[in-house]
Write a protein that holds these residues in place. Sequence first.
Motif, mmCIF file in Angstrom:
data_model
loop_
_atom_site.group_PDB
_atom_site.id
_atom_site.type_symbol
_atom_site.label_atom_id
_atom_site.label_comp_id
_atom_site.label_asym_id
_atom_site.label_seq_id
_atom_site.Cartn_x
_atom_site.Cartn_y
_atom_site.Cartn_z
ATOM 1 N N ARG A 4 -0.734 -7.116 7.182
ATOM 2 C CA ARG A 4 -0.826 -5.485 7.106
ATOM 3 C C ARG A 4 -1.330 -5.022 8.235
ATOM 4 O O ARG A 4 -1.800 -3.880 8.056
ATOM 5 C CB ARG A 4 -1.542 -5.393 5.668
ATOM 6 C CG ARG A 4 -0.900 -5.856 4.480
ATOM 7 C CD ARG A 4 -1.330 -5.444 3.174
ATOM 8 N NE ARG A 4 -1.011 -6.272 2.230
ATOM 9 C CZ ARG A 4 -1.026 -6.111 0.742
ATOM 10 N NH1 ARG A 4 -2.125 -5.021 0.338
ATOM 11 N NH2 ARG A 4 -0.461 -6.768 -0.088
ATOM 12 N N SER A 5 -1.628 -5.672 9.435
ATOM 13 C CA SER A 5 -2.181 -5.038 10.585
ATOM 14 C C SER A 5 -1.586 -3.979 11.183
ATOM 15 O O SER A 5 -2.005 -3.238 12.058
ATOM 16 C CB SER A 5 -2.848 -6.178 11.441
ATOM 17 O OG SER A 5 -1.665 -6.852 11.845
ATOM 18 N N VAL A 40 0.557 -1.687 9.814
ATOM 19 C CA VAL A 40 0.981 -0.706 9.027
ATOM 20 C C VAL A 40 0.845 0.906 9.358
ATOM 21 O O VAL A 40 1.434 1.763 8.884
ATOM 22 C CB VAL A 40 0.383 -0.541 7.458
ATOM 23 C CG1 VAL A 40 0.935 -1.862 6.928
ATOM 24 C CG2 VAL A 40 -1.003 -0.530 7.499
ATOM 25 N N ALA A 41 0.399 0.976 10.618
ATOM 26 C CA ALA A 41 0.182 2.383 11.124
ATOM 27 C C ALA A 41 1.582 2.972 11.225
ATOM 28 O O ALA A 41 1.854 4.058 11.375
ATOM 29 C CB ALA A 41 -0.474 2.234 12.413
ATOM 30 N N VAL A 42 2.494 2.061 11.771
ATOM 31 C CA VAL A 42 3.865 2.312 12.029
ATOM 32 C C VAL A 42 4.478 3.072 10.580
ATOM 33 O O VAL A 42 5.192 4.089 10.712
ATOM 34 C CB VAL A 42 4.866 1.296 12.343
ATOM 35 C CG1 VAL A 42 6.272 1.614 12.533
ATOM 36 C CG2 VAL A 42 4.404 0.781 13.687
ATOM 37 N N ILE A 43 4.298 2.563 9.501
ATOM 38 C CA ILE A 43 4.659 3.115 8.307
ATOM 39 C C ILE A 43 3.963 4.284 8.019
ATOM 40 O O ILE A 43 4.645 5.328 7.561
ATOM 41 C CB ILE A 43 4.253 2.103 7.165
ATOM 42 C CG1 ILE A 43 4.699 0.754 7.285
ATOM 43 C CG2 ILE A 43 5.167 2.779 5.802
ATOM 44 C CD1 ILE A 43 6.073 0.531 7.526
ATOM 45 N N VAL A 55 6.996 -5.196 12.266
ATOM 46 C CA VAL A 55 5.883 -4.520 11.701
ATOM 47 C C VAL A 55 5.338 -5.447 10.500
ATOM 48 O O VAL A 55 4.217 -5.441 10.073
ATOM 49 C CB VAL A 55 6.134 -3.250 11.160
ATOM 50 C CG1 VAL A 55 5.002 -2.647 10.419
ATOM 51 C CG2 VAL A 55 6.734 -2.473 12.336
ATOM 52 N N VAL A 56 6.186 -6.426 10.107
ATOM 53 C CA VAL A 56 5.674 -7.352 9.009
ATOM 54 C C VAL A 56 5.034 -8.452 9.477
ATOM 55 O O VAL A 56 5.403 -9.529 10.145
ATOM 56 C CB VAL A 56 6.974 -7.882 8.242
ATOM 57 C CG1 VAL A 56 6.842 -8.691 7.050
ATOM 58 C CG2 VAL A 56 7.958 -6.744 7.910
ATOM 59 N N ASP A 109 0.662 -1.193 -0.079
ATOM 60 C CA ASP A 109 0.004 -0.066 -0.008
ATOM 61 C C ASP A 109 0.784 1.313 -0.108
ATOM 62 O O ASP A 109 0.256 2.258 0.168
ATOM 63 C CB ASP A 109 -0.848 -0.062 1.197
ATOM 64 C CG ASP A 109 -2.171 -0.582 1.219
ATOM 65 O OD1 ASP A 109 -2.546 -1.066 -0.185
ATOM 66 O OD2 ASP A 109 -2.868 -1.061 2.167
ATOM 67 N N LEU A 110 2.161 1.066 -0.101
ATOM 68 C CA LEU A 110 3.144 2.470 0.019
ATOM 69 C C LEU A 110 2.620 3.295 -1.064
ATOM 70 O O LEU A 110 2.490 4.704 -0.428
ATOM 71 C CB LEU A 110 4.347 1.924 0.024
ATOM 72 C CG LEU A 110 5.510 2.831 0.631
ATOM 73 C CD1 LEU A 110 5.256 3.004 2.370
ATOM 74 C CD2 LEU A 110 7.000 2.099 0.603
#
Length: 654
Positions: free
Chosen positions: A303-304, A306-309, A298-299, A252-253
């Motif tokens: 994808r749960s 991804v808030a960190v990204i 985070v992996v 989703d980046l």
Amino acid sequence: MARLLTLLLLTSLAASAAAAGDPHSYADPSQFLVRHVALDLRADFTAHRLEGTAELSVERIDPAARELYLDTRDLEVRSVQRLDADGRVHNLDFLLDARDAVLGSRLTIELAPRENEPKLQHLRIGYRMSPEASALQWLEPAQTSGPHPYLYSQGQAINARSWIPLQDTPSVRVTYSARIRTPPELVAVMSAARADPTVLPPGEFRFEMRQPIPSYLIALAIGDLKFQSLGDRVGVWTEPSQLAAAAQEFADLPRMLEAGEKLLGPYRWDRYDLLIMPHSFAFGGMENPRLSFISPSVVAGDRSLVAVIVHELAHSWSGNLVTSATWNDFWLNEGFTTYFERRLMEALYGKRRADMEDAIAYESLVEAIDDAKAAGLPGDTSLRLNLAGRDPNEGISDVAYEKGRWFLGFLEGRFGRLAFDAFLRGYFDSHAFMSADTATFRSYLLAELARPGAPKIPVAEIDEWLYGTGMPVTTPAIPSGVFDVVDRAAAEWRAGRLAANQLPVRDWLPQEWVRFLDSQPAELADAKLAELRTQFHLGADGNAEIARSWLALVVRTAYEPAYPDLERFLLSTGRYKLVVGLYRDLARTETGLELGRAIYAKARPGYHTTIRQAVERLLQPVTSAGRDAGRCGSPATLRHGPSDECPQSHSRRG
Ligand code: BES
Ligand code: ZN
């Protein structure tokens, strides 16, 4: 006109903030400003040292200044030379002061004014760093996912000085370039644009960061790294065995970057790549510009997390584009970023998901405020901190993140979302590539509130947020309904009306698991814990946030059968939020403290210095002499060698 006045006012405020000084730096930006840093470093994986030169381009601000002060920590400075335009090289006198436990050693370089001196003077410092450099973590192959060693740097808050002699204050911005030499089988990446390595000899890498950034964002990693593109401007780096999973997790980046630009204005750093780190990486994520460093925790596979990204991406505006001028204003980086993180989570994944993150984080904010008050540190619950004389990392708490987030939520409520978005855009555009402190933001806000049509917000309400302790009376309603179903199920299960295998967990998101586990009381019976553990295979593996919440419950209830899992978890990750929170929970009781110390003795070699210091602060005995007693070398400190904060002073003249 009003805008011009505001701008003028701001510029003078920012300048006075810098002059007033950053309590965590020896630099005096009112005398000299370092404008560019050119690094030439060689990595020695056997000796655990980087060695080489840093060339600083220095501008004189005060015509009468005679000495340039730089920050260093544990650097062996060999030479300081001035390089003149005609090619001549002059040795300069320098002095390295004794080491301060928090700040390191001031490096003073003789730089008296000269006739016809050029605007920029070029100083070349020859040095090497200590194997214990606080910014660097050297990893053995066993600590990575492959057969190669690894090195990474972590600059925030004041570690840049342990690998580069510079003005290590976020109130000063520099551009940088670097030549890095590595063993030929390894790859170097930095928070900068990379020159095409195929035109360079093997083991040589060159970088250039053209946008001015604060020193803590200069970052380097070296390892067996591979890259996969995820779109025009985005991609992911990691060790080869992790690449496919990472690319899958962060697909989703491109969407995230678009959502960021829609909310915050153009992305000004050209590329946004991720570097997925080894497990000992000290943070969930670190917003190094162009290349966020991300914990492999985070992996999650779904994808749960991804808030960190989204959080690190948001720092491309809040933090990297507009930077807290001192660590006392850390909330300007993290509070804004957390607010944007939730806004972007809402835009990308829906309001329910953002509400969940908000509700979980708010619980942890309340706990952080209670803890700070109980520790006799109510001042640490203000947004604007006073960390003079203390390690700035003591300012890392949910207060900066979540109280900051809710201050902006409060403002959003008063402005209305549309008007507030315009306000934020204006703030970031007018302060781009600048540093701002709390007073800067406050006066910008007050100036905007004085415009016709702006909402009426009493200054006292704003100041209660910025300078008051605890949560203000104007705290908005925190979303709570999102977990109603989970909370009801948890109550039914506790009351024995529902067995664990009847819990409606089929569609639970990790956030719902976290809520379920976090809401269990310390009195929960062992039989209940055993039931959960068996039914849901709770342990040290799987989703890291669920594991953390489970293990926090294990600590809270002193559930001994799961202690081996706790130990395994603390030995297998080095991430601040996962690790430090568990040691904090352990430190609440005598027996917990003992267990914490025993685990830490084994885990310490795998932790980054920042984590060691934070854990040692928690595990050190509190004596009648105060909470800092026993910190340096006293028998009361931990068993395994001296603390990293203890002075070993040395000084010499060149
Ligand atoms: N910039 C911080 C990490 C940091 C803070 C490093 C202070 C050193 C000193 C980063 O953006 C961050 O906040 N990371 C969080 C992620 C999160 C709250 C989503 C983390 O590491 O957990
Ligand atoms: Zn952050």
